[in-house]
Design an enzyme around this catalytic site. Structure first.
Site, mmCIF file in Angstrom:
data_model
loop_
_atom_site.group_PDB
_atom_site.id
_atom_site.type_symbol
_atom_site.label_atom_id
_atom_site.label_comp_id
_atom_site.label_asym_id
_atom_site.label_seq_id
_atom_site.Cartn_x
_atom_site.Cartn_y
_atom_site.Cartn_z
ATOM 1 N N LYS A 159 0.863 -1.192 0.000
ATOM 2 C CA LYS A 159 0.000 0.000 0.000
ATOM 3 C C LYS A 159 0.895 1.236 0.000
ATOM 4 O O LYS A 159 1.721 1.419 0.891
ATOM 5 C CB LYS A 159 -0.912 0.003 1.232
ATOM 6 C CG LYS A 159 -2.053 -1.004 1.110
ATOM 7 C CD LYS A 159 -2.931 -0.990 2.340
ATOM 8 C CE LYS A 159 -3.839 0.202 2.385
ATOM 9 N NZ LYS A 159 -4.686 0.188 3.612
HETATM 10 O O1 G3P Z 1 -8.485 1.191 5.399
HETATM 11 C C1 G3P Z 1 -8.951 2.493 5.432
HETATM 12 C C2 G3P Z 1 -9.700 2.778 6.674
HETATM 13 O O2 G3P Z 1 -9.164 2.078 7.742
HETATM 14 C C3 G3P Z 1 -9.744 4.229 6.974
HETATM 15 O O3 G3P Z 1 -11.014 4.588 7.196
HETATM 16 O O4 G3P Z 1 -12.659 5.983 8.257
HETATM 17 O O5 G3P Z 1 -12.371 3.613 8.996
HETATM 18 O O6 G3P Z 1 -10.612 5.321 9.556
HETATM 19 P P1 G3P Z 1 -11.702 4.891 8.602
#
Ligand code: G3P
Length: 225
Positions: A86
């Site tokens: 990533k």
């Molecule tokens: O993988 C991306 C994700 O973990 C970020 O989004 O909004 O769940 O912190 P969030």
């Protein structure tokens, strides 16, 4: 659309895989840090649980292209199997994605917030781009349309890069990106039960149980054929 688990907890993922059809696991530094454990051990456990064929996406922590490439190569070496590095969607990230493509390393451009970021990452050779849906919604941006734009751009320019939508807070967001043609989605382990659960399904099942029992009692269909 395929489903991935956004998790660094191998035990949680093992429980999820037992019930849900997932094609891989994504992690990021926040998710890893939440486990408060050694990174190498967490990732080794994860690879053991998911096996070599399922995708494992792990993020580089570097910000300069050369360092990102070195870290991605080290991660691929350590984690093996179907691995994706990533790489954040920055100018340095584009350079790293292009270099890694040349070395045959699969990449996922992450922290994508606009269609142009996604298109540039795809042109650089990313295998996936990961738009952050809820984080965009929090900024009063129509995140679903952004995902739709990315899918349309990839289609109209014949790009093989797939969209791996991330960051969700509710089932409707998940369904909307699926309708937009997102090729993949990654969700926290606890989210999957929300996708399958429905009160009307539970009601229908209790009706079936009651109707069957009213005539056949405790007998099972297989005992009667
Ligand atoms: O993988 C991306 C994700 O973990 C970020 O989004 O909004 O769940 O912190 P969030």
């Amino acid at each position: 659309m395929i489903y991935l688990a956004d998790s660094a907890n191998a035990k949680d993922v093992a429980g999820l895989m037992d019930r849900f059809p997932i094609e891989g696991v994504t992690t990021n530094p926040t998710i890893v840090a939440r486990e408060r454990a050694d990174f190498g051990g967490l990732m080794a456990d994860m690879r053991k649980v998911i096996g070599p064929d399922l995708m494992l996406h792990a993020q580089t922590m570097q910000t300069e292209a050369g360092a990102m490439v070195r870290e991605a190569l080290a991660l691929r070496e350590a984690l093996g199997g179907n691995f994706f590095a990533k790489i954040p969607a920055t100018a340095e990230g584009l350079k790293a994605i292009r270099a890694l493509k040349g070395m045959g390393v699969q990449t996922t451009a992450t922290a994508v917030f606009s269609a142009q970021q996604a298109l540039l990452c795809a042109r650089a050779g990313a295998d996936f781009v990961a738009p952050y849906v809820n984080k965009l919604s929090d900024l009063c941006v129509d995140a679903i349309s952004v995902v739709g734009e990315i899918v349309r751009l990839f289609d109209s320019f014949g790009l093989k890069t797939r969209v791996l939508s991330a960051s969700f807070r509710n089932v409707d967001q998940v369904n909307q990106v699926a309708l937009m043609g997102s090729h993949a989605i990654t969700l926290p382990v606890s989210f999957f039960d929300k996708l399958i659960a429905h009160p009307m399904t539970d009601l229908a099942l209790s009706g079936f149980q009651a109707d069957w029992r009213s005539v056949y009692g405790d007998k099972k269909p297989e005992d009667m054929i």
